[in-house]
Enzyme design. Structure first.
Site, PDB file in Angstrom:
ATOM      1  N   ARG A  63      40.289  43.671 -30.831  1.00  0.00           N
ATOM      2  CA  ARG A  63      40.458  42.639 -31.864  1.00  0.00           C
ATOM      3  C   ARG A  63      39.428  41.557 -31.614  1.00  0.00           C
ATOM      4  O   ARG A  63      39.323  41.043 -30.498  1.00  0.00           O
ATOM      5  CB  ARG A  63      41.863  42.031 -31.790  1.00  0.00           C
ATOM      6  CG  ARG A  63      42.081  41.005 -32.902  1.00  0.00           C
ATOM      7  CD  ARG A  63      43.480  40.446 -32.862  1.00  0.00           C
ATOM      8  NE  ARG A  63      43.647  39.540 -31.733  1.00  0.00           N
ATOM      9  CZ  ARG A  63      44.817  39.014 -31.396  1.00  0.00           C
ATOM     10  NH1 ARG A  63      45.909  39.322 -32.074  1.00  0.00           N
ATOM     11  NH2 ARG A  63      44.900  38.199 -30.378  1.00  0.00           N
ATOM     12  N   ARG A  76      55.867  29.434 -33.516  1.00  0.00           N
ATOM     13  CA  ARG A  76      56.414  30.141 -32.356  1.00  0.00           C
ATOM     14  C   ARG A  76      56.130  29.430 -31.038  1.00  0.00           C
ATOM     15  O   ARG A  76      56.538  29.877 -29.971  1.00  0.00           O
ATOM     16  CB  ARG A  76      55.932  31.587 -32.303  1.00  0.00           C
ATOM     17  CG  ARG A  76      54.452  31.751 -32.288  1.00  0.00           C
ATOM     18  CD  ARG A  76      54.092  33.216 -32.426  1.00  0.00           C
ATOM     19  NE  ARG A  76      52.669  33.387 -32.538  1.00  0.00           N
ATOM     20  CZ  ARG A  76      51.854  33.352 -31.508  1.00  0.00           C
ATOM     21  NH1 ARG A  76      52.337  33.177 -30.310  1.00  0.00           N
ATOM     22  NH2 ARG A  76      50.559  33.481 -31.680  1.00  0.00           N
ATOM     23  N   HIS A 119      52.546  31.807 -24.919  1.00  0.00           N
ATOM     24  CA  HIS A 119      51.601  32.852 -24.552  1.00  0.00           C
ATOM     25  C   HIS A 119      51.835  33.340 -23.116  1.00  0.00           C
ATOM     26  O   HIS A 119      51.852  34.532 -22.834  1.00  0.00           O
ATOM     27  CB  HIS A 119      50.185  32.306 -24.718  1.00  0.00           C
ATOM     28  CG  HIS A 119      49.169  33.375 -24.899  1.00  0.00           C
ATOM     29  ND1 HIS A 119      47.955  33.170 -25.488  1.00  0.00           N
ATOM     30  CD2 HIS A 119      49.202  34.667 -24.564  1.00  0.00           C
ATOM     31  CE1 HIS A 119      47.288  34.296 -25.501  1.00  0.00           C
ATOM     32  NE2 HIS A 119      48.020  35.225 -24.943  1.00  0.00           N
ATOM     33  N   ASP A 163      53.300  36.836 -35.195  1.00  0.00           N
ATOM     34  CA  ASP A 163      52.813  35.884 -36.184  1.00  0.00           C
ATOM     35  C   ASP A 163      53.409  36.172 -37.552  1.00  0.00           C
ATOM     36  O   ASP A 163      53.705  35.246 -38.307  1.00  0.00           O
ATOM     37  CB  ASP A 163      51.283  35.907 -36.242  1.00  0.00           C
ATOM     38  CG  ASP A 163      50.687  34.964 -35.197  1.00  0.00           C
ATOM     39  OD1 ASP A 163      51.265  33.881 -35.011  1.00  0.00           O
ATOM     40  OD2 ASP A 163      49.677  35.320 -34.574  1.00  0.00           O
ATOM     41  N   GLU A 220      49.450  39.975 -40.383  1.00  0.00           N
ATOM     42  CA  GLU A 220      50.242  38.862 -39.845  1.00  0.00           C
ATOM     43  C   GLU A 220      50.673  37.919 -40.947  1.00  0.00           C
ATOM     44  O   GLU A 220      51.638  37.182 -40.808  1.00  0.00           O
ATOM     45  CB  GLU A 220      49.390  38.040 -38.865  1.00  0.00           C
ATOM     46  CG  GLU A 220      48.948  38.793 -37.651  1.00  0.00           C
ATOM     47  CD  GLU A 220      47.686  38.174 -37.082  1.00  0.00           C
ATOM     48  OE1 GLU A 220      47.779  37.580 -36.011  1.00  0.00           O
ATOM     49  OE2 GLU A 220      46.614  38.288 -37.706  1.00  0.00           O
ATOM     50  N   CYS A 279      51.568  46.163 -33.161  1.00  0.00           N
ATOM     51  CA  CYS A 279      51.118  45.698 -31.843  1.00  0.00           C
ATOM     52  C   CYS A 279      51.764  44.378 -31.459  1.00  0.00           C
ATOM     53  O   CYS A 279      51.303  43.701 -30.561  1.00  0.00           O
ATOM     54  CB  CYS A 279      49.598  45.594 -31.784  1.00  0.00           C
ATOM     55  SG  CYS A 279      48.928  44.302 -32.841  1.00  0.00           S
TER      56      CYS A 279
END
Ligand SMILES: Nc1ncnc2c1ncn2[C@@H]1O[C@H](COP(=O)(O)OP(=O)(O)OP(=O)(O)O)[C@@H](O)[C@H]1O
Ligand SMILES: [Mg+2]
Lengths: 218, 815
Positions: free
Chosen positions: B586, B719, B443, B709, B685, B756
């Site tokens: 979101r 990931r 992240h 994802d 996803e 996105c």
């Protein structure tokens, strides 16, 4: 009357010769200072180093300011014998790298060269400001040099500004307690004396400033 | 062949004398004195030291011991001037000259390798009391003598006769943190008391991972295990077997490191590691992670009673261990570290200071001890312990700031970064970052790309020996870090950085113009954001919209969990930056790799395949309702849409739509000003959602492809796990095909598709997405100008008859 204001190889050689003279002139004083808070060899150490520099300059003729500085660097590193050897040596070496192959250094370049020298000392010795070392002379010196350079000063003026600030910085080490080098073993007893390395730094800068000025007004 | 020794002293006689003394005990070891100046006066000589180094090095390396001041400085200089390949096997060790020399000589004579000889010298430093004679001013509490908590042998033995066994350690690295943790874990469920140690030597409690690590047991060592308790023999058998199994690392070369710590390549002064975020950065290295040894005043709130503090601490330790345990093998080792009983008993002494203060003190005390160890593997655990300890502190509501003001203009170096630390680095003026660990999909790395912070990762220990302040050149495209670059290189880099700045500036100016396709269709180039700072960056970079406003950062470390008013305020601040740009918010994507401090999203149940995203919110409807109400309240005067993460089937999307309706109804009933979301969408996803997209027709207004994802789920590759990173390839035919399927169905059902994920901002992918009819590409703000420019020139050359793909390639080269 200034024919040229840039700092050439010739004026750099003149500056280094003047620096060597200043060290000889102040050798006893520097050694005395070092005796008060160190091992009493700073003047001798530098005198030995700069004597070797002078004899090299008699045989070699470096073509650029950078090359002159580099010769000083390697000579000091291998001949001084005390902490100031690798410290000043690294300072001159970084200075040389920054000067690069330029045939002539202008005011801002001289300030940049000084800044590199300061960074060299810091990265070699890991001293922080206020540790009572030559760093306490170099930091204000570089700040003053950079200020002068942005105001359009020529190399001699930049060096004068640096020398003046270094002089003050050296004087200000009196009240500090040493945290690096031999003097750190003295703890509180190191307070009340000027740091020899800071003092010699100021002398070196003053001598170089004077020489560059004379050289350029010729 | 043996490791050589160089002894640097100010005095020729001293160096010669120590060399003679050590040589008596190790006649075959090459011991070279380098004392005095060239003329044998008091001082040090560059020449003598250089010669001694070369003379002592037979190819197996050299350990250098020195006395003081210039001995260290001159030696460092000599090493720096030497051939770097050779110098890489020269180690300076700060140890008392006489004891260090003898210990090192004896170790070298015994055939020990470089690391072991250095460690032997360093251990001599610990053995000698009164410090090492270094002038470094070791202010305050040194590591001190052997800590009481480690000296288990002073504890009375339990009653009864223990089962005793001896076993040889087979894995070369021996009982380092992970195996020790594994052994301690295997004792769960038994009440047996187990002690371990070299036969006849100091023993420690096997449940104390730190104690076991502190024994520095390595491959080939014999260990004795004694087990008291009713099931003693069975426990002993299990332990012996576990040790004999080698913990799955038996075939690693001795002196090697666990695979995931694999060293990057170092060529000359350039470290070749992994590219993280694009761009060049030049600046001094500043290490993060020098955490304060004591908590700032007021951070640790004294409890009403020690009893209460103890309860708070226990709860926090359990919660932290639970979170850590779900973070892979090393997370499990960290979990075992925080659950170590030694720490808990150290902390017990100071509970009067409050749980947080007591804990942090214990962690530091223990970590200091580990770091003072002569064994490098043990010492390295100190960092782990501090890092693991932080997670307990966070549970107690204390978040330590390790960034500090020094990062301005600098390159930050840390083992890893948290996602929230990256924007903070940027805010404080850091020009780049280097991580010794992490992974390209972490992240924090994604955030760095978004903010345009050049980043290189997985440098391992390559930068360990460079002091803070060393100038480095970080190349985030090539994945390299150049140490102390020569002037010419640095100048060139400065020029390129300045040029890139200027180009970015020009592109930014051009980015404000909308992108129109040759057929007249308009493609929105939007930003992914997660904070107010990102929103500012989005506007500055010419984002026409926000395709993804992540809300996790708004709640991540917040304690308590923000209520409706707090969320409304946060969102309003962000919306205000964005003006009338359309924004897709979101709702919370908790779970997966996004822990939320104040929510119970345990990594087991709420992992990537668990109750994550919308699944979690539908199980916790109050959270969803609060958030939707906050979004609608903040939406007044703005163009806001909402979307849900991690949607798999149509019924979930339907439930989400109903939740939005409910929230709007309730606001109407409460007579609170609000605005209904313009559109309701879902993230794509999950492959199942992508492949059967028609089930969402009539339920949602748009799709937004979360390509990260989606790729991960499609390839069955986590990931956050570096070992599978190469599977996450956006070019993979499977991914391209699933995108085709999705966009074809969506076109038929008239559901617009946005992207996105990272893919939207990839120069080689963006055009392909546009060709598939995607109406919006949403990406990290910093990427917008370049991508827009790229698309524009590619489309123009296509219109002029050139072939699109090559145009993109060419444009990518130019950008
Ligand atoms: N770590 C350091 N960083 C910066 N300056 C230092 C450091 N250590 C010493 N100095 C400077 O060096 C000066 C002393 O130089 P000198 O040549 O006398 O070395 P020394 O201390 O005698 O060396 P040695 O370590 O060989 O005894 C001090 O006055 C101080 O300014
Ligand atoms: Mg001295």
């Amino acid at each position: 009357m200034t024919s040229t204001t840039g700092c050439t190889a010739a004026s750099t050689v003149a500056a280094v010769r003047a620096a060597a003279e200043a060290i000889t002139e102040h050798k006893v004083e520097l050694t005395t200072l070092d005796r008060q808070i160190g091992d009493g060899d700073h003047g001798e150490n530098l005198a030995r180093g700069f004597a070797a520099v002078l004899s090299k300059l008699d045989t070699e003729q470096p073509a650029t300011p950078g090359a002159v500085l580099k010769l000083v660097a390697t000579t000091l590193i291998s001949t001084v014998g005390g902490a100031s050897g690798p410290l000043f040596g690294t300072a001159f070496l970084r200075a040389a790298t920054t000067a690069g192959d330029e045939p002539e250094l202008d005011g801002p370049m001289v300030a940049a060269v000084l800044a590199a020298a300061r960074d060299g000392v810091v990265s070699r010795g890991k001293a922080e400001p206020q540790d009572k070392t030559m760093v306490d002379a170099l930091i204000p010196a570089v700040a003053a040099a950079e200020k002068a350079a942005t105001e359009g000063a020529d190399p001699a003026q930049v060096l004068h500004a640096a020398a003046q600030a270094a002089d003050q910085g050296a004087a200000d080490t009196t009240d500090l307690q040493a945290r690096k080098g031999r003097a750190s073993y003295l703890g509180e007893r190191s307070v009340g004396h000027v740091d020899p390395g800071a003092r010699s730094t100021a002398y070196l800068l003053a001598a170089m400033a004077g020489a560059v000025e004379t050289e350029h007004s010729r | 062949m043996t490791v050589g020794l160089v002894l640097v002293s100010h005095s020729r006689q001293l160096a010669d004398g120590v060399a003679a003394l050590a040589a008596q005990m190790a006649p075959d070891v090459s011991i070279e004195p380098a004392g005095g100046t060239d003329t044998d006066e008091i001082g040090t000589s560059f020449e003598k030291i250089s010669e001694a180094l070369n003379a002592a090095d037979s190819g197996d390396g050299v350990v250098v011991l020195y006395d003081l001041g210039s001995a260290q400085l001159t030696t460092e200089t000599a090493i720096e001037f030497a051939d770097q390949e050779q110098a890489a096997r020269w180690r300076m060790v700060d140890a008392p000259l006489v004891e260090g020399a003898i210990a090192a000589a004896v170790a070298a004579a015994g055939g020990a390798d470089l690391d072991a000889v250095a460690a032997a010298a360093r251990t001599a430093a610990g053995a000698a009391t009164g410090g090492s004679g270094s002038a470094a001013g070791n202010s305050g509490q040194g590591p001190g003598p052997e800590p009481d908590t480690m000296a288990e042998e002073h504890r009375p033995e339990p009653p009864g006769i223990p089962a005793v066994g001896q076993v040889q350690i087979v894995n070369p690295l021996g009982l380092h943190a992970r195996p020790s943790a594994e052994l301690a874990r295997s004792l769960a469920g038994t009440s047996a008391t187990v002690r371990i140690g070299r036969p006849g030597e100091r023993e420690v409690d096997l449940r104390s991972v730190l104690g076991v690590v502190g024994l520095a047991l390595r491959g080939g060592d014999q260990v004795q295990i004694r087990v008291w308790g009713p099931d003693g023999a069975a426990v002993l058998g299990r332990l012996e077997q576990a040790i004999r199994s080698g913990f799955g690392e038996a075939d690693q070369p001795a002196g090697g490191v666990p695979a995931s710590d694999a060293e990057p390549r170092v060529v000359g002064d350039v470290v070749h590691a992994t590219a993280g975020a694009n761009g060049l950065a030049l600046g001094p290295l500043v290490r993060l992670g020098a955490l304060p040894a004591t908590l700032p005043d007021g951070a640790s709130i004294p409890a009403e009673s020690e009893q209460q503090a103890a309860e708070q601490l226990d709860a926090a330790v359990i919660a932290a261990a639970k979170t850590l345990a779900g973070q892979g093998e090393f997370g499990q080792a960290h979990a075992a570290l925080v659950a170590d009983p030694q720490l808990r008993s150290l902390a017990a002494k100071r509970l009067a200071d409050g749980a947080a203060g007591a804990w942090w003190h214990a962690v530091n005390e223990q970590a200091d001890r580990l770091e003072a160890s002569g064994d490098e593997l043990v010492a390295a655990r100190g960092v782990d312990l501090r890092e693991a300890g932080l997670s307990v502190l966070a549970e107690l509501g204390v978040h330590l700031d390790r960034i500090g003001p020094a990062v301005s203009g600098a390159v930050a170096l840390a083992p890893d970064l948290g996602p929230a630390e990256v924007p903070e680095l940027v805010r404080r003026g850091a020009v780049g970052a280097v991580l010794s660990g992490s992974s390209t999909t972490a992240h924090a790395v994604i955030v760095a790309r978004g903010l345009g912070l050049p980043l290189v990762l997985r440098t391992g220990s390559a930068l360990d020996r460079w002091p803070s302040g060393t100038t480095v050149l970080v190349d985030g495209d090539a994945g390299t870090v150049q140490i102390d670059p020569p002037q010419a290189v640095a100048d060139n880099a400065r020029r390129r950085i300045a040029e890139a700045e200027q180009r970015a500036e020009e592109l930014r100016a051009a980015a404000a113009e909308p992108l129109v396709l040759p057929d007249g269709r308009r493609v929105l180039i939007a930003a992914n954001i997660g904070s107010q700072a990102d929103a500012v960056a989005a506007v500055a970079n010419g984002a026409e919209a926000v395709g993804l406003l992540r809300t996790e950062l708004l709640v991540l470390d917040r304690n308590p969990y923000p209520d409706e008013d707090a969320q409304t305020a946060d969102l309003t601040a962000i919306f205000d930056e964005l003006g009338d740009r359309p924004v897709v918010v979101r709702v919370l994507d908790a779970g997966g790799d996004k822990p939320v401090a104040t929510l119970d999203v345990g990594p087991q149940r709420n992992g990537f395949l668990g109750v994550r995203g919308l699944r979690y919110l539908l199980e916790n409807p109050h959270l969803l309702r609060t958030q939707l109400r906050a979004i609608c309240r903040a939406a007044v005067g703005h163009r806001i849409s909402v979307m849900a993460p991690m949607v798999t089937v149509g019924t979930e999307a339907q439930a989400f739509r109903e939740a939005v309706d409910d929230a709007v109804d309730s606001l109407r009933q409460d007579d609170v000003p609000h605005a209904r979301p313009e559109q309701i969408g879902i993230m794509i996803e999950v492959p199942a959602a992508a492949l059967a997209a028609e089930q969402f027709a009539g339920v949602v207004d748009f799709f937004s492809v979360g390509s990260n994802d989606l790729t991960s789920y499609l390839m069955a590759a986590d990931r956050t796990e570096p070992g599978v990173a190469e599977l996450l390839d956006p070019q993979s035919p499977a991914l391209q095909r699933i995108l085709d399927a999705l966009t074809t169905t969506a076109a038929r059902e008239h559901i617009p598709v946005a992207v996105c994920g990272e893919m939207a901002g990839m120069p080689d992918q963006a055009l392909g997405l546009v060709r598939r009819g995607v109406f919006e590409l949403s990406m990290a703000p910093a990427k917008i100008p370049a991508i827009k420019h790229l698309l524009r020139s590619a489309l123009a050359s296509e219109a002029a008859g050139g072939r699109g793909t090559t145009a993109v390639g060419a444009a990518a080269d130019r950008a």
